[in-house]
Write an enzyme that holds these catalytic residues in place. Structure first.
Site, short mmCIF file in Angstrom:
data_model
loop_
_atom_site.label_atom_id
_atom_site.label_comp_id
_atom_site.label_asym_id
_atom_site.label_seq_id
_atom_site.Cartn_x
_atom_site.Cartn_y
_atom_site.Cartn_z
N TYR A 39 3.04 5.79 -6.71
CA TYR A 39 1.74 6.11 -6.11
C TYR A 39 1.55 7.63 -5.95
CZ TYR A 39 1.19 1.19 -4.82
OH TYR A 39 1.06 -0.16 -4.86
N LYS A 66 10.64 7.13 -15.82
CA LYS A 66 11.63 6.29 -16.49
C LYS A 66 10.97 5.32 -17.47
CE LYS A 66 14.77 4.79 -13.55
NZ LYS A 66 15.59 3.94 -12.63
N VAL A 75 15.39 10.89 -14.39
CA VAL A 75 15.85 12.09 -13.71
C VAL A 75 17.28 11.87 -13.21
CG1 VAL A 75 15.47 13.63 -11.73
CG2 VAL A 75 13.51 12.72 -13.01
N GLU A 123 5.47 -10.44 3.79
CA GLU A 123 4.56 -10.67 2.66
C GLU A 123 5.24 -11.49 1.57
OE1 GLU A 123 2.83 -6.86 1.41
OE2 GLU A 123 1.00 -7.59 2.37
N ASP A 174 7.54 8.32 -0.84
CA ASP A 174 8.65 7.80 -0.04
C ASP A 174 9.83 8.76 0.08
OD1 ASP A 174 7.11 5.59 0.23
OD2 ASP A 174 8.31 4.30 -1.09
N LYS A 195 -7.58 -7.17 2.11
CA LYS A 195 -6.39 -6.75 1.36
C LYS A 195 -6.73 -6.53 -0.11
CE LYS A 195 -1.73 -6.50 0.92
NZ LYS A 195 -0.90 -5.58 1.71
#
Lengths: 406, 406
Positions: free
Chosen positions: A13, A38, A81, A170, A300, A379
């Site tokens: 994202y 990747k 990486v 979820e 993240d 959602k």
């Protein structure tokens, strides 16, 4: 001749939104942009639990990078990486290396295993397309095996989800929809199947409004989910798990352990020498690392604190995308020799957790509670909004959740 | 009051056709008819290789017994036969026992393993719906695992089919259609996949016309199949197989060993004390066992010799169905106190081996050779003819292969 080079690591994202924003606002003459990833596809991490449950095909979740990134404007390198050397401005890849003037680290998350014995060897984690598909097939394979034994191999039909946070719940919500289909496909008596959700904390969906959590748990329990709260996962083995509650241990035989209890930043960041906390870099207001003026971190791998609560913002897609906007803006300033950078201002528009096809809970506009079908539709609206932002109407039509009522 | 009871064991081709024939020709007042079967469905054994390859769903292959057997006329017992005591006229089931006046044994085949080391533990066999579905899922699961490893795990993508007889070649034919789909589903480079067909004898499809065999092998080789003729499977391990040709051994790493090299009659028959050769009872002309006037054997548990060639007829669906006709006729005679029984006269109408969706080879009317699309269509005609015979137009429409060109 002296164009600065911007290298973006990762097409999650944060990385892909930074890239698509950069290709809009930075002209050919201003800088060279390189995206390293990747795979040749981006995927929606927030949909992976559906792929893992088998309720949505993974091809719906992934998006070819060249569908949203203009390869005339961005140099795409498909490689993995290995490490970053920020002092020498070099990124080591599996098949070569890249130098940069400005770097954006968007290398995503890893599962946090909290040192639980046997977790790495015996639990499955929903990390990417490959692992989500593998979990789907792993559960199916165990159902397929069930009728091959004379004895009643309950462990094959017991699914344990570790963690009742966002992802865990979820995923469980999708599984309750999937299990009846699995029973039909594999001639299994539905009453034989067990679905446990084990959570160390005192509640599922910690942080959510209590009323909504109760709604969610009731709905999932009605559909057969066994919640085990205040219960620690102590150990995973080839044959099952050991859990502990109030000092008492219990063994549960299962061949299906899915760990969804926490994430940390990609360990490459820590191994490259950046200062981290749980794998995340505590970025400055402008999203640069504390020590390097030419390195941004988005998504993240970054941690950003809410000044009011003094707690970090949760590592969500929403935050990653907003970070991408700020990082792209600040990169534009830097390549143009401007030193005034924008500070990151998270704007949490709402949070919706899915409970399966047509059910969900959520909070939007700070305090409006939603549940059931309206939350489920919200959602899908959020998911579709992302696609529209990333790739326009074409991508929305191609990959969107357009049937709002299912 | 003194109605004789006829018990039919097994609802394979022989058993179910005997039962449906009996329910037509024997009135309520003449005899009680009982059919015993492990599942509440019949399945077409000749289609199982398609289910195992994943090219046809197993629900197309199975037929609910109450769709073709009239439960007002036939007592259906869903149970598993444990043993037969022909001296006391008792059949022991898992959950009880049955007595009979006349018995029809139609308990089908088992895989013949020829004592190959490790075969039972590490090879998969296409025996029934459960095992066919399991093979489909096993191969899929290995493909799903492939991208989870950093190293190139070729063994996961290597499929070895043991035996290039009818079943082996038909299975390989389906796999060549399936592999491209698997590669797409699991993001696997098709050039990484290997499909080997290992055969101890000097040719594939032994017994078929040489020209047709050459056609078949050429077509399959073009699609990537590696035939290994005159090659013995010596050993199966968790990691692969050992084969031997001309005294030289070779190890092949594979996680997918499917054994399709031979069948024998159900071992229950031998264990119950009937005299057998490779698990089959050499039945009399009227299809009764040599020692018991009240026990018939039909299908793969029976062996019937061709007087001209002095060789046994192959254990095919065609023969099983023809046996059912004879057995049912003779049972009708016996319950009516008639002693003149009909002799079994096999009538081989033709044999067609499928090579995948639209390709096949076959011989019909003794000497007419077919190959390619016309043989493929003939194969579907044969399959549909069976459905029509078993369950009428309704069953044909429900389960038939009605799209003749795919």
């Amino acid at each position: 001749m002296n164009k600065p080079s911007i290298v973006v690591l990762g097409a999650g994202y944060g990385g892909i939104m930074t890239t698509t924003k950069l290709q809009k606002i930075i002209g050919d003459t201003e800088a060279d942009i390189t995206l390293v990833n990747k795979h040749d596809y981006h995927y929606q991490t927030t949909w992976l639990h559906e792929n893992a449950a088998g309720t949505l095909h993974h091809d719906r979740t992934r998006i070819q990078i060249n569908d949203v990134v203009d390869f005339n404007k961005v140099n795409f390198v498909q490689d993995t990486v290995q490490s970053i050397d920020p002092d020498n401005k070099v990124v080591k890849l599996e098949d070569g290396e890249l130098t940069y003037d400005y770097l954006v680290i968007g290398l995503g998350f890893e599962s946090a295993t909290f040192g639980i014995e046997g977790l790495l060897d015996h639990a499955y984690t929903i990390n990417n397309i490959n692992s989500a598909r593998y979990i789907r097939d792993h559960i199916e394979y165990n159902f397929a095996q069930y009728n091959m034994f004379k004895e009643d191999r309950q462990d094959l039909l017991t699914i344990v989800v570790g963690g009742a946070g966002f992802t865990g719940v979820e995923f469980v919500g999708e599984l309750v929809n999937r299990i009846p289909e699995l029973c039909q496909e594999y001639d299994v008596d539905p009453s034989k199947v067990r679905l446990l959700n084990v959570e160390a904390g005192p509640t599922a969906l910690a942080g959510f409004d209590e009323e909504l959590v109760e709604y969610a748990m009731n709905r999932l329990e009605e559909k057969g989910v066994e919640f085990r709260l205040n219960t620690m996962l102590k150990k995973c083995t080839e044959d099952g798990i050991v859990v502990e509650k109030d000092g008492e241990q219990e063994e549960i035989a299962t061949k299906n352990i899915i760990w969804a209890a926490g994430v940390r930043g990609n360990s490459i960041v820590e191994e490259s020498g950046f200062e981290v906390s749980r794998g995340r870099v505590a970025v400055r207001d402008d999203l640069r690392t504390p020590d390097y003026d030419d390195v941004f971190v988005v998504g993240d791998c970054a941690v950003f604190f809410n000044e009011e609560t003094e707690r970090p913002y949760p590592p969500t897609a929403q935050i990653a995308m907003q970070m991408a906007d700020t990082a792209a803006h600040n990169l534009k300033q830097l390549v143009n020799g401007q030193s005034d950078l924008e500070g990151f201002e998270p704007d949490i528009k709402g949070t919706v957790a899915s409970l399966g096809h047509t059910d969900a809970i959520g909070v939007i506009f700070d305090d409006k509670k939603l549940y059931g079908r309206s939350a489920s539709i919200m959602k899908k609206v959020i998911d579709n909004r992302y696609l529209l932002k990333l790739g326009g109407v074409g991508l929305l039509l191609k990959k969107g959740k357009l049937d709002m009522y299912h």
